[in-house]
Enzyme design. Structure first.
Site: not given
Lengths: 170, 170
Positions: B34, B115
């Site tokens: 995620h 990220h």
């Protein structure tokens, strides 16, 4: 790509289910505790947009559904699955039927017995030990299911939520 | 109860991330790969309905956001986290900022570096070995993020999706 449709019950119920799943369910790390409404079916990433739109429409036509967790049961002799039994007004079955009629892939094997799996993939002996010790556990939880979740499966076997749909949203 | 807000990227990107996470990320089984938009914050089950309504409004004011996975990076020396770097138009940062302004709990520690974590909780030696072998990996994926996910954490540390919100839904 494999998709499925489930209800995730309240945190309380999930924590309770996980306290048993961690020992008895090899799928413990692949998906949180859930009530399956439509078991896994194949669709492409393109098809899924249309499926999501249909689900959106279906969900709007239902109201939030009351569910009760009432006891620990087993599917033996069909299979060695131990589960939390879900009692619910007719609405849950109606929702299940509508989903399976809409996304019919000839995959429906059993009558709908709403449940949360807490143990599976057990040998006969293991099943009878575990079920013997769990079956008398007093269980009572209530929850209102106001959302259904469309999931897809990753290559490692775990499930990610694609989208949620609120029941009865105007 | 702990909540968080994330983007789940496409299955392809998640499968790629998991191929490394399974070895290097102890959170591998707790949550799918995620992009965190709002790190974990405390709220009650009552408060969460209002949070969901606010999220719904915010999500409508954004359009689906293009993201690119461009390389493998590391937060060293801040910490030993290895990640897939996400490049995105300004919109992702704008969304991040709006979420953090709306649900401000004074918890925002760093500048936003979008990220997907693929390795963490490593010793310095382990980090330098792993990052040394991964950093030159050629990576290029593109995806359109058209949904954000509100999650909550169970007692066992795993995360369940509470609800998803489509970006730019009319």
């Amino acid at each position: 790509m494999k998709f499925g449709i489930v209800i995730f019950p309240s945190k309380k119920i999930q924590d309770f289910a996980n306290s048993m799943r961690r020992r008895y369910d090899p799928h413990y790390a692949l998906i949180p505790p859930h009530v399956t409404l439509k078991s896994s079916f194949e669709a492409t990433e393109e098809e899924i947009k249309e499926i999501a739109n249909k689900l959106d429409t279906i969900a709007r036509n239902f109201k939030p559904i009351n569910i009760q967790v009432t006891k620990i049961g087993s599917f033996k002799p069909v299979n060695n699955v131990i589960y939390l039994k879900i009692e619910s007004p007719e609405d849950l079955e109606r929702l299940h039927n509508e989903l399976n009629a809409t996304f019919d892939d000839g995959n429906q094997e059993y009558n709908f017995v709403p449940h949360i799996t807490i143990g599976q993939k057990m040998s006969d002996d293991e099943h009878s030990d575990v079920y013997g010790s769990l079956r008398m556990t007093k269980v009572h939880y209530e929850d209102t299911a106001d959302r259904i979740h469309l999931l897809y499966q990753l290559d490692n076997g775990s499930w990610t939520v694609y989208e949620t749909f609120r029941l009865g949203k105007e």
